[in-house]
Design a protein around this motif. Structure first.
Motif, short mmCIF file in Angstrom:
data_model
loop_
_atom_site.label_atom_id
_atom_site.label_comp_id
_atom_site.label_asym_id
_atom_site.label_seq_id
_atom_site.Cartn_x
_atom_site.Cartn_y
_atom_site.Cartn_z
N PRO A 16 23.43 -30.02 30.74
CA PRO A 16 24.82 -29.34 30.76
C PRO A 16 25.47 -28.58 31.46
N ILE A 17 26.50 -27.60 31.66
CA ILE A 17 26.49 -26.58 32.88
C ILE A 17 26.68 -25.73 31.48
N PHE A 18 25.78 -24.14 31.70
CA PHE A 18 25.52 -23.31 30.84
C PHE A 18 26.68 -22.44 30.95
N TYR A 19 26.75 -21.78 29.89
CA TYR A 19 28.15 -20.58 29.55
C TYR A 19 27.27 -19.58 30.32
N VAL A 20 27.57 -18.87 30.38
CA VAL A 20 27.70 -17.91 31.43
C VAL A 20 27.84 -16.10 30.18
N PRO A 24 20.31 -16.64 31.11
CA PRO A 24 19.47 -17.68 30.10
C PRO A 24 17.98 -17.68 29.45
N HIS A 25 17.75 -18.33 28.30
CA HIS A 25 16.14 -17.87 27.61
C HIS A 25 15.80 -18.88 28.06
N VAL A 26 14.21 -19.05 27.61
CA VAL A 26 13.47 -20.21 28.05
C VAL A 26 14.06 -21.65 27.58
N GLY A 27 15.06 -21.70 26.57
CA GLY A 27 15.54 -22.62 25.70
C GLY A 27 16.41 -23.63 27.22
N HIS A 28 17.01 -22.72 27.93
CA HIS A 28 18.11 -23.01 28.80
C HIS A 28 16.54 -23.67 29.90
N TYR A 30 13.65 -24.93 29.48
CA TYR A 30 13.14 -26.30 28.97
C TYR A 30 14.71 -27.51 30.04
N THR A 31 15.74 -27.51 29.28
CA THR A 31 17.04 -28.54 30.28
C THR A 31 16.70 -28.46 31.33
N PHE A 32 16.76 -27.57 32.09
CA PHE A 32 16.13 -27.54 33.34
C PHE A 32 15.23 -28.83 33.39
N THR A 56 27.04 -23.84 35.79
CA THR A 56 27.39 -22.99 34.92
C THR A 56 28.72 -23.36 34.44
N ASP A 57 29.60 -22.71 33.17
CA ASP A 57 30.98 -23.12 32.39
C ASP A 57 31.39 -21.99 32.71
N GLU A 58 31.87 -21.35 33.25
CA GLU A 58 32.15 -20.07 33.10
C GLU A 58 33.62 -20.18 32.48
N ILE A 276 21.18 -33.12 27.46
CA ILE A 276 21.31 -32.20 26.58
C ILE A 276 20.37 -31.32 25.42
N GLY A 277 21.26 -30.80 24.81
CA GLY A 277 20.98 -30.19 23.35
C GLY A 277 21.14 -30.75 22.47
N LYS A 278 21.02 -30.96 21.48
CA LYS A 278 21.47 -31.34 19.88
C LYS A 278 22.78 -30.86 19.74
N ASP A 279 22.55 -29.88 20.03
CA ASP A 279 23.80 -29.18 19.37
C ASP A 279 25.20 -29.38 20.27
N ILE A 280 25.40 -29.96 21.17
CA ILE A 280 26.41 -30.44 22.36
C ILE A 280 26.68 -32.29 22.03
N HIS A 308 15.89 -28.15 19.90
CA HIS A 308 15.85 -27.30 20.11
C HIS A 308 13.90 -26.34 20.73
N TRP A 309 14.24 -25.21 21.05
CA TRP A 309 13.03 -24.39 21.07
C TRP A 309 13.65 -23.27 19.74
N THR A 310 12.38 -23.30 18.81
CA THR A 310 12.94 -21.76 17.38
C THR A 310 12.36 -20.56 17.58
N LYS A 315 16.71 -21.74 15.29
CA LYS A 315 16.84 -22.28 16.82
C LYS A 315 17.93 -20.36 17.64
N MET A 316 16.72 -20.84 18.60
CA MET A 316 16.59 -19.17 20.00
C MET A 316 17.96 -19.53 20.55
N SER A 317 18.82 -18.87 20.45
CA SER A 317 20.70 -18.03 21.03
C SER A 317 20.99 -17.21 21.43
N LYS A 318 21.74 -17.40 22.17
CA LYS A 318 22.37 -16.07 23.45
C LYS A 318 23.18 -15.21 22.67
N SER A 319 24.29 -15.47 21.80
CA SER A 319 24.27 -15.04 20.55
C SER A 319 23.47 -14.42 19.48
O1 ME8 Z 1 26.76 -26.09 24.86
N1 ME8 Z 1 16.57 -24.46 22.50
O2 ME8 Z 1 26.53 -24.14 27.36
P1 ME8 Z 1 25.15 -23.42 26.50
C1 ME8 Z 1 16.70 -26.35 24.29
N2 ME8 Z 1 28.58 -24.75 28.40
N3 ME8 Z 1 17.33 -25.76 24.62
C2 ME8 Z 1 18.96 -24.78 24.08
C3 ME8 Z 1 18.28 -24.07 23.30
C4 ME8 Z 1 17.13 -24.20 22.80
N4 ME8 Z 1 16.75 -22.70 21.54
N5 ME8 Z 1 19.49 -23.06 23.37
C5 ME8 Z 1 20.40 -24.14 24.47
C6 ME8 Z 1 27.00 -25.24 25.95
N6 ME8 Z 1 19.41 -25.01 24.71
C7 ME8 Z 1 27.73 -26.01 27.12
C8 ME8 Z 1 27.89 -26.93 28.08
S1 ME8 Z 1 28.07 -29.67 28.93
C9 ME8 Z 1 29.62 -30.00 30.03
C10 ME8 Z 1 29.53 -27.87 28.73
C11 ME8 Z 1 20.43 -25.61 26.21
O3 ME8 Z 1 25.37 -21.97 27.64
C12 ME8 Z 1 20.36 -27.06 25.47
O4 ME8 Z 1 20.02 -28.00 26.83
O5 ME8 Z 1 25.79 -23.18 24.84
C13 ME8 Z 1 22.21 -26.85 25.42
O6 ME8 Z 1 22.78 -28.01 24.96
C14 ME8 Z 1 22.64 -25.97 26.56
O7 ME8 Z 1 21.60 -24.81 26.71
C15 ME8 Z 1 23.89 -24.59 25.66
O8 ME8 Z 1 23.86 -24.18 26.70
#
Ligand code: ME8
Length: 541
Positions: A16-20, A24-28, A30-32, A56-58, A276-280, A308-310, A315-319
């Motif tokens: 996936p392209i990541f939101y900026v 980044p954290h270790v979840g990202h 993992y995808t890489f 990146t998704d900007e 992709i992560g299951k979230d999308i 996901h990595w928790t 869930k580990m998440s940027k927000s």
């Molecule tokens: O969804 N564990 O970007 P995003 C494992 N821009 N993987 C994780 C994770 C976690 N805790 N958290 C994030 C977007 N990821 C959109 C995508 S694609 C056309 C647009 C990984 O920055 C996982 O692969 O929220 C997830 O799908 C991706 O980061 C979401 O990154």
């Protein structure tokens, strides 16, 4: 080099392209790592070139607001965060071919072209849209998918998505829609004809249930006065293209869309696998194929959705901010250790709780105590020559007891089994399989106690030593070759230690007895624990 290699469609893998909006954290990571392992595996098999895309998704509201909050110009804000994702990819040894940004000029052109084509074919119409929008998820939810809760942080009553728990806001506006509902039947046919379209099967089933429930049309633009940060709708400056439509097209941009040939032949299109992560899942397994079908473009072969990595099971998440900094983790444990841990413990179907304790356990038991220990015992043995053992031992049998026979059979079958697991997009199973064989090799040499037999001057004993060393060295060589996608730097070092020629490190050489020319180490092996393949960790917890 194979001359036909260049006329073959390359293997094409995407992340996936990541939101900026945040670092980044270790979840990202993992995808890489997963996507990189798949690409490196394709190259190891060597029948065609391979392309990996990340980036990146900007655009969109989420990034626009994050920039506002940081009181930074939006593009400048993107430039800064984008660099961190790119820096992580480089640090993690991710062999991407392009790091795409949705603010790149060729991407903008691709998106506008894509829009014009959808419009031209009658899939876009304008109408009023009302619903609950989640900025965090960048998606609308229907009334039935939201509920009112009391925000534990502020005590305020807020409306949130039932699925993601993220706050939603009521939105009523006129915008453009995509006729997603027209694709319900074709999507169900797609899933039916290609049961492996979505991996794992549990998620495939979930997608099918969703689509069976019915599909509404999809809002694909926002009024420009609400969302300024994005690509404008062609011929209507008052509307900005929805960030998910914009983002998904990135996979096409890489392949050179708009294509000279309608189907993109001669390019890497379509993707062999999209990680992709299951979230999308909804965006990639429902909207994305529908968009492509609308333009009669070839569909990706497979969408690999991972779990996901928790942290403490959340869930580990940027927000949320409950994240592990991947730069620190790599500095502390080394890049290949992290790649190994992510691939060995990371889930496809089920979530995994991130824990330093397990990183250290895996390191000590499987890397340092397993493969590292075996490598130093075999290659640094003073009383035998690996080179001689290899030339002597090939095709020879000890008077093999079940132990030795079992080991030999497992070695002979290993590469095909690993290939099988990769074929079902399961690098984790592949890795576990390889590590199991290494554990067996450990048992094998312990069982025959080669360091004891070597003291026996008897001719038979001396022959047995060579044969045992041969099988152990073969295990290291074969596993070393097959582990390259997982731990590229460490395995380069291991194969150097074994003296395996650089041109003999591909899948074709991973058979038992496929290479009898190795055994003289390249360069100095060094002495002492600190020069070993997996040196002692400098810090533990
Ligand atoms: O969804 N564990 O970007 P995003 C494992 N821009 N993987 C994780 C994770 C976690 N805790 N958290 C994030 C977007 N990821 C959109 C995508 S694609 C056309 C647009 C990984 O920055 C996982 O692969 O929220 C997830 O799908 C991706 O980061 C979401 O990154």
């Amino acid at each position: 080099p194979n001359p036909s290699k260049h006329t073959l469609k390359p293997y094409y893998v995407t992340t996936p392209i990541f939101y900026v909006n945040a670092a980044p954290h270790v979840g990202h990571l993992y995808t890489f790592v997963l996507a990189d392992i798949l690409k490196r595996w394709a190259l190891l098999c060597g029948d065609r070139p391979a392309v990996m895309l990340t980036g990146t998704d900007e655009h969109g509201m989420k990034v626009q607001r994050a920039a506002q909050k940081a009181k930074t110009d939006t593009k400048l804000f993107c430039d800064q965060t984008m660099l961190q994702f790119d820096r992580l990819a480089r640090k993690a040894n991710i062999s991407y071919n392009r790091f795409i940004r949705t603010t790149d000029p060729d991407h903008k052109e691709a998106v506008q072209h894509f829009w014009r084509e959808l419009n031209h074919r009658g899939y876009i119409y304008e109408s009023k849209h009302e619903g609950w929008y989640s900025v965090s998820d960048e998606t609308f939810f229907p009334q039935s998918a939201v509920h009112l809760i009391r925000d534990p942080a502020t005590g305020r009553k807020i409306m949130v998505s039932k699925e993601t728990g993220r706050e939603v806001e009521w939105t009523s506006e006129t915008n453009y829609h995509f006729r997603l509902s027209a694709f319900r039947y074709r999507l169900l046919r797609l899933y039916d004809d290609n049961p492996g379209f979505v991996v794992p099967a549990t998620r495939m089933n979930h997608v099918i249930q969703e689509v069976k429930k019915g599909l509404g049309d999809l809002s694909i633009s926002r009024p420009a006065e609400r969302l300024t940060w994005g690509i404008r709708v062609p011929n209507d400056d008052s509307q900005t293209i929805y960030v998910w439509l914009d983002a998904l097209v990135n996979y096409l941009t890489q392949a050179g869309y708009p294509f000279a040939d309608r189907t993109g032949s001669g390019t890497e299109w379509p993707p062999d696998v999209q990680v992709i992560g299951k979230d999308i899942t909804k965006f990639h397994c429902i909207y994305w194929p529908a968009f492509l079908m609308a333009l009669n473009l070839p569909l990706p072969t497979q969408i690999l959705t991972h779990a996901h990595w928790t942290m403490n099971h959340a869930k580990m998440s940027k927000s949320t901010g409950n994240v592990v900094n991947p730069f620190f983790a790599i500095d502390r444990f080394d890049v290949d250790t992290m790649r190994f841990y992510m691939a060995y413990d990371g889930g496809i179907a089920d979530d995994t709780d991130y824990d330093n304790y397990y990183i250290i356990q895996r390191y000590k038991k499987l890397l340092q105590g397993g493969i590292g220990n075996l490598a130093s015992r075999i290659t640094r043995g003073k009383r035998w020559s690996v080179h001689e053992s290899v030339r002597y031992g090939a095709g020879q049998d000890l008077e093999m007891e079940p132990m030795g026979k079992d080991h030999r059979t497992r070695l002979a079958k290993l590469r095909a089994q690993v290939k099988h697991h990769f074929g079902s997009s399961n690098p984790r199973e592949a890795l576990h399989h390889i590590m199991d064989v290494l554990a067996l090799t450990h048992k094998f040499i312990t069982h025959y106690a080669v360091w004891r037999i070597v003291n026996d001057p008897n001719e038979k004993a001396q022959r047995d030593v060579k044969i045992i060393i041969y099988y152990a060295a073969e295990s290291l060589r074969i596993c070393g070759i097959l582990l390259q996608p997982f731990m590229p730097s460490k395995m380069e070092r291991l194969l150097d230690m074994l003296g395996v020629d650089e041109t003999r490190r591909s899948y074709g050489y991973a058979g038992l007895g496929s290479d009898l020319s190795y055994g003289i180490p390249k360069g100095d092996l060094g002495a002492g624990a600190d020069t070993s393949l997996f040196p002692p960790l400098t810090s533990e917890l």
